[in-house]
Scaffold this motif. Structure first.
Motif, PDB file in Angstrom:
ATOM      1  N   ASN A   1      -3.161   9.139  -7.339  1.00  0.00           N
ATOM      2  CA  ASN A   1      -2.024   9.409  -8.383  1.00  0.00           C
ATOM      3  C   ASN A   1      -1.238   8.021  -9.021  1.00  0.00           C
ATOM      4  O   ASN A   1      -0.210   7.809  -8.726  1.00  0.00           O
ATOM      5  N   PRO A   2      -2.276   7.199  -9.738  1.00  0.00           N
ATOM      6  CA  PRO A   2      -1.790   6.274 -10.358  1.00  0.00           C
ATOM      7  C   PRO A   2      -0.946   6.476 -11.642  1.00  0.00           C
ATOM      8  O   PRO A   2      -1.284   6.385 -12.673  1.00  0.00           O
ATOM      9  N   GLY A   3       0.469   7.003 -11.145  1.00  0.00           N
ATOM     10  CA  GLY A   3       1.007   7.676 -12.408  1.00  0.00           C
ATOM     11  C   GLY A   3       1.886   6.911 -13.199  1.00  0.00           C
ATOM     12  O   GLY A   3       1.735   5.640 -13.344  1.00  0.00           O
ATOM     13  N   PRO A   4       3.186   7.081 -13.503  1.00  0.00           N
ATOM     14  CA  PRO A   4       3.890   6.456 -14.684  1.00  0.00           C
ATOM     15  C   PRO A   4       4.494   5.148 -13.809  1.00  0.00           C
ATOM     16  O   PRO A   4       4.876   4.187 -14.559  1.00  0.00           O
ATOM     17  N   VAL A   5       4.663   5.277 -12.684  1.00  0.00           N
ATOM     18  CA  VAL A   5       5.191   3.993 -12.001  1.00  0.00           C
ATOM     19  C   VAL A   5       4.008   3.010 -11.759  1.00  0.00           C
ATOM     20  O   VAL A   5       4.318   1.771 -11.908  1.00  0.00           O
TER      21      VAL A   5
ATOM     22  N   VAL B   1       0.800  -1.239  -0.054  1.00  0.00           N
ATOM     23  CA  VAL B   1       0.041  -0.214   0.316  1.00  0.00           C
ATOM     24  C   VAL B   1       0.936   1.181  -0.149  1.00  0.00           C
ATOM     25  O   VAL B   1       1.878   1.391   0.795  1.00  0.00           O
ATOM     26  N   ILE B   2       0.689   2.235  -1.031  1.00  0.00           N
ATOM     27  CA  ILE B   2       1.755   3.380  -1.151  1.00  0.00           C
ATOM     28  C   ILE B   2       0.865   4.486  -1.343  1.00  0.00           C
ATOM     29  O   ILE B   2      -0.452   4.290  -2.060  1.00  0.00           O
ATOM     30  N   THR B   3       1.107   5.597  -1.007  1.00  0.00           N
ATOM     31  CA  THR B   3       0.513   6.923  -1.070  1.00  0.00           C
ATOM     32  C   THR B   3       0.011   7.210  -2.561  1.00  0.00           C
ATOM     33  O   THR B   3      -0.871   7.542  -2.929  1.00  0.00           O
ATOM     34  N   GLY B   4       1.078   7.092  -3.458  1.00  0.00           N
ATOM     35  CA  GLY B   4       0.974   7.556  -4.906  1.00  0.00           C
ATOM     36  C   GLY B   4       2.085   6.757  -5.592  1.00  0.00           C
ATOM     37  O   GLY B   4       2.854   6.307  -5.048  1.00  0.00           O
ATOM     38  N   LEU B   5       1.902   7.042  -7.022  1.00  0.00           N
ATOM     39  CA  LEU B   5       3.036   5.924  -7.687  1.00  0.00           C
ATOM     40  C   LEU B   5       3.381   7.030  -8.908  1.00  0.00           C
ATOM     41  O   LEU B   5       3.296   6.763 -10.160  1.00  0.00           O
ATOM     42  N   GLY B   6       3.610   8.303  -8.415  1.00  0.00           N
ATOM     43  CA  GLY B   6       4.434   8.937  -9.537  1.00  0.00           C
ATOM     44  C   GLY B   6       5.809   8.761  -9.473  1.00  0.00           C
ATOM     45  O   GLY B   6       6.147   7.916  -8.532  1.00  0.00           O
ATOM     46  N   ILE B   7       6.783   9.390 -10.217  1.00  0.00           N
ATOM     47  CA  ILE B   7       7.993   9.239 -10.249  1.00  0.00           C
ATOM     48  C   ILE B   7       8.678   9.814  -8.927  1.00  0.00           C
ATOM     49  O   ILE B   7       8.590  10.974  -8.586  1.00  0.00           O
ATOM     50  N   GLY B   8       9.243   9.021  -7.958  1.00  0.00           N
ATOM     51  CA  GLY B   8       9.747   9.297  -6.703  1.00  0.00           C
ATOM     52  C   GLY B   8      10.723   8.186  -6.204  1.00  0.00           C
ATOM     53  O   GLY B   8      10.386   7.063  -6.622  1.00  0.00           O
TER      54      GLY B   8
END
Length: 382
Positions: A38-42, A6-13
């Protein structure tokens, strides 16, 4: 064994990329991921790797409706372990895991600095909430010995803290002269230009304004290659203009696959951040054979002295950074053996061993309901 991350967001970080890097090496577990926002690029990259990813659709820090949705997702997924990452996910994830009956709840502390957490100043309220949530978990994983000491100083019991360092795919960052030439052509950098590099989110804590001013003060007009994106981009561009160095700064933006190529294009790597939990970008730069100058890096500070000869701690003021850059040799170094201690496969093995030990010692195993794999179709879980 089934593990839900479980993660807060999946942007690039850093934490997001670390999760993606770990999962292919955890071949003894079946991993799934849920991102609160934020289900982003990752997220896209994880799905391409074959990892199921769900988006919880959380609307903000106080969106309490996310808690029952996450609880149902965990219960239906029949997970043996819930592993949380980043502050908000740790708070909601620990509570939801307990409500769902999961007995093994692990949290990784990626971003606890001496005076900030995830780039935000620490407060008494944030600390109290953190400690209350931590007690609902089984174990807290620190990404460095330094972070472990900070957790204990905060009030976390030493018996609940385990150190599993961040990992690096060392061979991926090997210096490549062809990649260097290609990157420099693409970025408009001359083959013989002296290129100072920095990598990280363009946020206040990284202090890239200091690096811009330091490079602007160097003789010979070296170039500065900044890799990353963030809320301070416009302010940093203004700083470069004010220093008369706007045409000397190259903004590469946020990247993933291109990072090794960009590190190959650099001649020296500098980290001006004064408060780090690990210093992953520094270790990656060392894996690329770069000389490194850094203000703070627990990953190196936790090693015996002299194990990384290509790296040197420096002061954090503009004159100190400028002086440090004036004496850097223009040569690549062999990858230090110490860097290989942070191999990602080793970190993955340590995590899997931790899961095994904690799960098998859990007092009352929870009967597994029938899994509902439709929760991982990539849609928002509302």
């Amino acid at each position: 064994m089934k593990v839900l991350h479980v993660i807060t967001g999946l942007g690039i970080g850093g934490a997001e990329q670390q999760l993606r890097l770990l999962l292919p090496h955890m071949d003894r577990v079946r991993s799934s991921v849920v991102t609160l926002t934020n289900p982003g690029p990752v997220a896209d990259a994880l799905r391409a790797d074959g990892v199921p990813v769900a988006h919880l659709g959380m609307r903000g820090n106080r969106d309490l409706s996310a808690l029952p949705r996450l609880t149902r997702l965990i219960r239906r997924g029949a997970f043996d372990v819930v592993h949380t990452h980043l502050y908000r996910a740790c708070l909601y994830g620990r509570v939801a895991a307990r409500l769902a009956g999961v007995r093994t709840v692990v949290a990784t502390e990626h971003s606890l600095g001496a005076a900030q957490i995830e780039g935000r100043p620490l407060s008494a309220g944030a600390r109290a909430l953190y400690l209350a949530g931590e007690r609902l978990g089984t174990t807290t994983v620190a990404v460095s010995d330094t972070v472990a000491r900070r957790l204990v100083a905060w009030g976390v019991s030493p018996s609940r803290v385990r150190v599993v360092p961040n990992g690096v795919d060392v061979p991926r960052f090997a210096f490549d002269p062809d990649a260097r030439r290609a990157a420099r052509r693409r970025l408009g950098l001359a083959p013989d230009a002296y290129v100072v590099g920095g990598v990280g989110r363009l946020a206040p804590g990284k202090r890239f304004g200091t690096l811009i001013r330091a490079v602007a003060a160097l003789p010979g007009e070296p170039r500065l290659l900044l890799v990353g994106e963030g809320e301070q981009r416009e302010r940093l561009e203004r700083t470069a203009r004010e220093c008369g160095a706007a045409d000397r700064v190259v903004w590469a933006g946020a990247v993933d696959r291109e990072l090794p190529e960009l590190l190959s294009a650099m001649d020296v790597f500098v980290s001006t951040s004064a408060d780090e939990a690990f210093g992953l970008a520094i270790v990656e730069a060392l894996a690329a054979g770069l000389p490194v100058r850094y203000v703070a890096c627990p990953a190196l500070d936790d090693l015996p002295p002299g194990e990384v000869p290509g790296a040197r701690r420096i002061g954090g003021s503009v004159p100190e950074v400028t002086a440090a850059l004036e004496s850097v040799p223009r040569e690549r170094f062999a990858v230090p053996a110490a860097v290989r201690r942070y191999d990602i496969a080793h970190s993955a093995r340590r995590l899997m061993s931790l899961y095994d030990r904690l799960h098998h010692s859990a007092p009352h195993p929870v009967p597994h309901p029938t899994p509902h794999d439709d929760l991982y179709d990539g849609a928002s879980c509302r």
